[in-house]
Design an enzyme around this catalytic site. Sequence first.
Site, PDB file in Angstrom:
ATOM      1  N   ALA A   1       0.862  -1.189   0.000  1.00 48.04           N
ATOM      2  CA  ALA A   1       0.000   0.000   0.000  1.00 48.04           C
ATOM      3  C   ALA A   1       0.887   1.224   0.000  1.00 48.04           C
ATOM      4  O   ALA A   1       1.930   1.252   0.658  1.00 48.04           O
ATOM      5  CB  ALA A   1      -0.908   0.011   1.221  1.00 48.04           C
ATOM      6  N   LYS A   2       0.447   2.205  -0.724  1.00 41.97           N
ATOM      7  CA  LYS A   2       1.214   3.447  -0.817  1.00 41.97           C
ATOM      8  C   LYS A   2       1.393   4.041   0.579  1.00 41.97           C
ATOM      9  O   LYS A   2       2.464   4.518   0.926  1.00 41.97           O
ATOM     10  CB  LYS A   2       0.465   4.413  -1.740  1.00 41.97           C
ATOM     11  CG  LYS A   2       1.168   5.698  -2.041  1.00 41.97           C
ATOM     12  CD  LYS A   2       2.029   5.599  -3.294  1.00 41.97           C
ATOM     13  CE  LYS A   2       3.138   6.643  -3.362  1.00 41.97           C
ATOM     14  NZ  LYS A   2       2.684   8.008  -3.229  1.00 41.97           N
ATOM     15  N   ARG A   3       0.339   3.965   1.388  1.00 40.33           N
ATOM     16  CA  ARG A   3       0.428   4.604   2.707  1.00 40.33           C
ATOM     17  C   ARG A   3       1.423   3.900   3.623  1.00 40.33           C
ATOM     18  O   ARG A   3       1.841   4.439   4.630  1.00 40.33           O
ATOM     19  CB  ARG A   3      -0.954   4.710   3.366  1.00 40.33           C
ATOM     20  CG  ARG A   3      -1.610   3.399   3.666  1.00 40.33           C
ATOM     21  CD  ARG A   3      -2.959   3.560   4.377  1.00 40.33           C
ATOM     22  NE  ARG A   3      -3.492   2.266   4.746  1.00 40.33           N
ATOM     23  CZ  ARG A   3      -4.053   1.421   3.888  1.00 40.33           C
ATOM     24  NH1 ARG A   3      -4.164   1.746   2.628  1.00 40.33           N
ATOM     25  NH2 ARG A   3      -4.500   0.241   4.298  1.00 40.33           N
TER      26      ARG A   3
ATOM     27  N   GLY B   1       4.281   3.000   2.496  1.00 43.29           N
ATOM     28  CA  GLY B   1       5.603   3.321   1.970  1.00 43.29           C
ATOM     29  C   GLY B   1       6.022   2.552   0.729  1.00 43.29           C
ATOM     30  O   GLY B   1       7.188   2.628   0.340  1.00 43.29           O
TER      31      GLY B   1
END
Length: 276
Positions: A237-239, A241
């Site tokens: 997930a982008k969140r 990292g």
Amino acid sequence: MIVTRFAPSPNGSLHLGHAYSAICAHDLAREEGGQFLLRIEDIDGTRSRPELADEFREDLKWLGLDWDEVPAQSRRLETYQAAAQQLKSDGLLYPCSCTRAEIEAASTMRGAEGPIYPGTCRGGKADLTKPHCWRLDLERALAKTGLLEWYDVYRGVQQAQPQLLGDVIIMRKEEPASYHLAATLDDAADGVTLVTRGSDLFAATHIHRLLQALLDLPVPRWHHHGLLMDESGKKLAKRRGSPSLADRRKSGEDGALLAQQLRLQRLPVGISLQNP
Ligand code: GLU
């Protein structure tokens, strides 16, 4: 002819997991001389960032993929409304004015997508002076369709179990459709014959199969592929990292080579592929 699709939502940049998903769908179509579609799922007006659609196209090109693009969801709102109207006329939807917190407090069962809706507003009990969504009356829907089956390429014939998700939202409070309604209608309209997506959406297919039966839509096959996981065993997930494809592309990385590595499941250090 086989028709597959990649259907990203433009509410965040794509990452390696999306690349893997797009490559799966692309290759499955191309191996059989079929069609690979790109559909921008921008139904969520509050979270969608239209500029990301261009970034996605650049990312896919960089990976060496080519596609046919079908209209984005924001251009299909009338179709969603018409289908929802049909379900309403068939007595299969009911309004619901519960807030998320009220549902959390009243629900006794957790389903595949969070708490199962406890049915508080069923039978005309919604407060229509408050913002309200429309939910599927699962019991009535199942009485109409009877038992249903669907076919997943990895797991074989599946008995549809929409009870795992309960009375899902069909029309959201602030939008004309939910993901379930929009994606089901779009796949039918786009002539998708093999719905290719991550196994995190496996449970959603039980509902999609039911909606197909209720709306008299063609029934495709499904290919729920494994997910790429990070070091902590969580979905990329982008969140958390995971670098975006756009960052990789802009740093000069070779996208076609990355795509080849993903096909061979030679994954970057720390990333693993979970079985579907
Ligand atoms: N738009 C969804 C997402 O980005 C994918 C939906 C689907 O493939 O059915 O997660």
